[in-house]
Design a protein around this motif. Sequence first.
Motif, PDB file in Angstrom:
ATOM      1  N   ARG A   1     136.372  29.310 174.254  1.00 29.68           N
ATOM      2  CA  ARG A   1     136.722  30.632 173.774  1.00 29.68           C
ATOM      3  C   ARG A   1     135.689  31.739 174.571  1.00 29.68           C
ATOM      4  N   PHE A   2     136.344  32.900 174.973  1.00 26.87           N
ATOM      5  CA  PHE A   2     135.533  33.761 175.835  1.00 26.87           C
ATOM      6  C   PHE A   2     135.620  34.903 175.106  1.00 26.87           C
ATOM      7  N   LEU A   3     134.236  35.445 174.609  1.00 29.07           N
ATOM      8  CA  LEU A   3     134.237  36.798 173.833  1.00 29.07           C
ATOM      9  C   LEU A   3     134.310  37.913 174.762  1.00 29.07           C
ATOM     10  N   VAL A   4     135.181  38.880 174.552  1.00 33.14           N
ATOM     11  CA  VAL A   4     135.260  39.991 175.480  1.00 33.14           C
ATOM     12  C   VAL A   4     135.451  41.244 174.670  1.00 33.14           C
ATOM     13  N   SER A   5     135.226  42.360 175.239  1.00 34.73           N
ATOM     14  CA  SER A   5     135.438  43.675 174.720  1.00 34.73           C
ATOM     15  C   SER A   5     136.725  43.981 174.051  1.00 34.73           C
ATOM     16  N   ARG A   6     136.942  44.749 173.242  1.00 28.61           N
ATOM     17  CA  ARG A   6     138.405  44.879 172.519  1.00 28.61           C
ATOM     18  C   ARG A   6     138.995  45.962 173.386  1.00 28.61           C
ATOM     19  N   THR A   7     138.301  46.621 174.210  1.00 24.25           N
ATOM     20  CA  THR A   7     138.842  47.903 174.966  1.00 24.25           C
ATOM     21  C   THR A   7     138.623  47.688 176.318  1.00 24.25           C
ATOM     22  N   ARG A   8     137.585  46.830 176.923  1.00 23.17           N
ATOM     23  CA  ARG A   8     137.676  46.835 178.453  1.00 23.17           C
ATOM     24  C   ARG A   8     136.961  45.489 178.588  1.00 23.17           C
ATOM     25  N   PRO A   9     137.839  44.488 178.444  1.00 20.98           N
ATOM     26  CA  PRO A   9     137.516  43.068 178.968  1.00 20.98           C
ATOM     27  C   PRO A   9     137.305  42.826 180.466  1.00 20.98           C
ATOM     28  N   ALA A  10     135.975  42.063 180.585  1.00 15.32           N
ATOM     29  CA  ALA A  10     135.516  41.893 182.093  1.00 15.32           C
ATOM     30  C   ALA A  10     136.481  41.228 182.698  1.00 15.32           C
TER      31      ALA A  10
ATOM     32  N   ARG B   1     126.657  30.905 166.460  1.00 16.07           N
ATOM     33  CA  ARG B   1     127.171  30.526 165.047  1.00 16.07           C
ATOM     34  C   ARG B   1     128.515  29.262 165.587  1.00 16.07           C
ATOM     35  N   GLY B   2     128.643  29.247 166.777  1.00 17.92           N
ATOM     36  CA  GLY B   2     129.604  28.205 167.237  1.00 17.92           C
ATOM     37  C   GLY B   2     131.357  28.689 166.975  1.00 17.92           C
ATOM     38  N   GLU B   3     131.248  30.141 167.007  1.00 16.60           N
ATOM     39  CA  GLU B   3     132.562  30.625 166.678  1.00 16.60           C
ATOM     40  C   GLU B   3     133.208  30.850 168.186  1.00 16.60           C
ATOM     41  N   ALA B   4     132.351  30.755 169.371  1.00 20.14           N
ATOM     42  CA  ALA B   4     132.956  30.857 170.568  1.00 20.14           C
ATOM     43  C   ALA B   4     131.962  30.249 171.411  1.00 20.14           C
ATOM     44  N   GLU B   5     132.215  29.939 172.765  1.00 21.12           N
ATOM     45  CA  GLU B   5     131.566  29.142 173.885  1.00 21.12           C
ATOM     46  C   GLU B   5     130.936  30.080 174.747  1.00 21.12           C
ATOM     47  N   VAL B   6     131.710  31.046 175.075  1.00 17.62           N
ATOM     48  CA  VAL B   6     131.187  32.012 176.354  1.00 17.62           C
ATOM     49  C   VAL B   6     131.342  33.515 176.127  1.00 17.62           C
ATOM     50  N   TYR B   7     130.179  34.135 176.106  1.00 15.61           N
ATOM     51  CA  TYR B   7     130.186  35.538 176.116  1.00 15.61           C
ATOM     52  C   TYR B   7     129.775  35.995 177.598  1.00 15.61           C
ATOM     53  N   LEU B   8     130.777  36.641 178.661  1.00 15.75           N
ATOM     54  CA  LEU B   8     130.479  36.853 179.923  1.00 15.75           C
ATOM     55  C   LEU B   8     130.703  38.237 180.122  1.00 15.75           C
TER      56      LEU B   8
ATOM     57  N   LEU C   1     140.861  34.106 175.351  1.00 21.22           N
ATOM     58  CA  LEU C   1     140.005  35.380 175.237  1.00 21.22           C
ATOM     59  C   LEU C   1     140.031  35.776 173.729  1.00 21.22           C
ATOM     60  N   VAL C   2     138.830  36.209 173.335  1.00 21.72           N
ATOM     61  CA  VAL C   2     138.624  36.330 171.921  1.00 21.72           C
ATOM     62  C   VAL C   2     138.015  37.923 171.858  1.00 21.72           C
ATOM     63  N   PRO C   3     138.640  38.953 171.577  1.00 23.06           N
ATOM     64  CA  PRO C   3     138.206  40.274 171.447  1.00 23.06           C
ATOM     65  C   PRO C   3     137.177  40.367 170.387  1.00 23.06           C
ATOM     66  N   MET C   4     135.910  41.258 170.487  1.00 24.61           N
ATOM     67  CA  MET C   4     135.017  41.623 169.373  1.00 24.61           C
ATOM     68  C   MET C   4     134.291  42.651 169.844  1.00 24.61           C
ATOM     69  N   GLY C   5     133.620  43.049 168.809  1.00 28.08           N
ATOM     70  CA  GLY C   5     132.676  44.337 169.079  1.00 28.08           C
ATOM     71  C   GLY C   5     131.682  44.370 169.985  1.00 28.08           C
ATOM     72  N   SER C   6     130.488  44.528 169.169  1.00 27.84           N
ATOM     73  CA  SER C   6     129.174  44.612 170.028  1.00 27.84           C
ATOM     74  C   SER C   6     128.679  43.464 170.745  1.00 27.84           C
ATOM     75  N   ALA C   7     127.697  43.797 171.673  1.00 21.10           N
ATOM     76  CA  ALA C   7     127.037  42.731 172.357  1.00 21.10           C
ATOM     77  C   ALA C   7     126.342  41.676 171.355  1.00 21.10           C
ATOM     78  N   GLY C   8     125.659  42.436 170.481  1.00 19.49           N
ATOM     79  CA  GLY C   8     124.923  41.438 169.490  1.00 19.49           C
ATOM     80  C   GLY C   8     126.052  40.659 168.661  1.00 19.49           C
ATOM     81  N   ALA C   9     127.193  41.216 168.011  1.00 20.22           N
ATOM     82  CA  ALA C   9     128.027  40.371 167.701  1.00 20.22           C
ATOM     83  C   ALA C   9     128.627  39.365 168.408  1.00 20.22           C
TER      84      ALA C   9
END
Length: 116
Positions: free
Chosen positions: A5-14, A43-50, A28-36
């Motif tokens: 699961r890749f965390l990406v911006s809700r408005t502009r995924p990389a 927490r194990g809710e995703a594997e990658v934030y790129l 792809l899993v859309p989510m808010g801030s870099a901290g989130a």
Amino acid sequence: PERPRFLVSRTRPAREAQAVAAALGGELVPMGSAGAKAMAVVRGEAEVYLHSGGQYEWDSCAPVAVAQAYGLHCSRIDGSPLVYNQPNTYMPDLMICRPEWAKRVLAEVTLLARRD
């Protein structure tokens, strides 16, 4: 999971996150801030934030510190170290991921860069 699961911006995924997720059969899993996003990997809710959209040091320094304390891989998307406290505080990219995915994700980013 077998599908990362890749965390990406809700408005502009990389673009890189989209391409690497597709190459690895990821989701792809859309989510808010870099901290989130960073804490979701902790927490194990995703594997990658790129993230390749750029941000400032203060956007990622605390999340990276926590991620590193939990044993996660943290680097630039080319695998080079994240360097903080620089005169120019802009950081062009960031990757936080589960250690077992780091080599595969970095290899796909390298292949993508060679195609460009």
